[in-house]
Enzyme design. Structure first.
Site, short mmCIF file in Angstrom:
data_model
loop_
_atom_site.label_atom_id
_atom_site.label_comp_id
_atom_site.label_asym_id
_atom_site.label_seq_id
_atom_site.Cartn_x
_atom_site.Cartn_y
_atom_site.Cartn_z
CG ASN A 56 -0.18 -0.05 2.53
OD1 ASN A 56 1.05 -0.06 2.54
ND2 ASN A 56 -0.90 -0.08 3.63
CD GLU A 116 0.29 0.33 7.29
OE1 GLU A 116 0.55 0.50 6.09
OE2 GLU A 116 0.12 -0.81 7.78
#
Ligand code: GLP
Length: 252
Positions: free
Chosen positions: A136, A143
């Site tokens: 991702n 993140e």
């Protein structure tokens, strides 16, 4: 940014190992920022071989790892402490006192993170930061978020990261839900950065990260702003990038 297009994983690993070796030779007291995951394994293996042949001396090197799962102790085989010992640090001439990894056993997240930032400061920053790339776009365990993080912090792992990393655990339920990770600011303060990518599964995120918009939704995209970054990838991972296929070294 320099982009090096290797023909396959083995070739990319050799190139990456050469770059780390050059750093160790040219500055024997370097601070190396180290990464886990499957991508750097080939480079670590090559460095161990060169060390065992007497070509590389790590006695004055210090290492600072990117991240650790919250709640895992160093003896846990899935911890990044264990990984680093098993795949690199346990096979070269470096003492435990010269190697740093966030303390996953520290329940006080603020303390764990502040302690780690103090360590990075005491070491005087990172000379060469090695990175892998999450599916991702994460780097370390930073993140996708609404903003770029600064220092070491505790993250809630994305569902996709938990799924991707479940392959190392007995079951997906065993994957920790949180981790301590170095922040984007600390990574960007490294003097040099080398990010390694491999395999077809990464080709879309590699294009987005290095040829797309710079956004905290794709954390690695911030690397486009660093002045000394090298992307080392195999053809499969770089397949969607607008670079000339027959050129090994590409400047962007
Ligand atoms: C983990 C690590 C990252 C690593 C990423 C990619 O989430 N925290 O530092 O870059 O996995 O791993 P792989 O190289 O196995 O694709």
């Amino acid at each position: 940014m320099k982009i090096i297009c290797a023909k396959d994983y083995e070739h990319a690993s050799k190139i990456a190992a050469n770059m780390i070796a050059a750093q160790v030779i040219m500055k024997p007291d370097s601070v190396l920022g180290l990464a886990t995951g499957s991508t750097p394994l080939g480079a670590y293996e090559q460095l161990i071989e060169w060390h065992q042949k007497g070509y590389l001396n790590f006695s004055k090197i210090r290492t600072i790892n990117l991240d650790e799962y919250r709640g895992l102790c160093p003896e846990n085989e899935q911890s990044y402490h264990f990984y680093m010992k098993e795949h690199f640090l346990g096979h070269i001439n470096i003492t435990n006192e010269q190697t740093y990894i966030p303390d996953g056993t520290e329940p006080d997240a603020d303390k764990a993170c502040a302690d780690y930032d103090a360590i990075i400061d005491t070491c005087g920053g990172i000379d060469l930061q090695i990175l892998g790339l999450g599916h991702n776009g994460h780097i370390g365990f930073n993140e996708p978020e609404a903003f770029f993080s600064k220092g070491t912090h505790c993250v809630k792992l994305a569902e996709s990261t938990i799924r991707a990393n479940a392959r190392f655990f007995a079951s997906i339920n065993d994957v920790p839900k949180e981790a301590y990770t170095m922040g984007i600011k600390s990574i960007m303060q490294a003097k040099k950065i080398m990010i390694m990518v491999s395999g077809e599964a990464k080709k879309d995120i590699v294009r987005q990260a290095f040829f797309g918009t710079i956004t905290p939704q794709v954390p690695a995209s911030v690397l486009q702003l660093h002045r000394d970054v090298v992307l080392v990838g195999d053809e499969a991972a770089l397949a969607e990038c607008p670079i000339e296929r027959d050129k090994e070294l590409w400047n962007r």
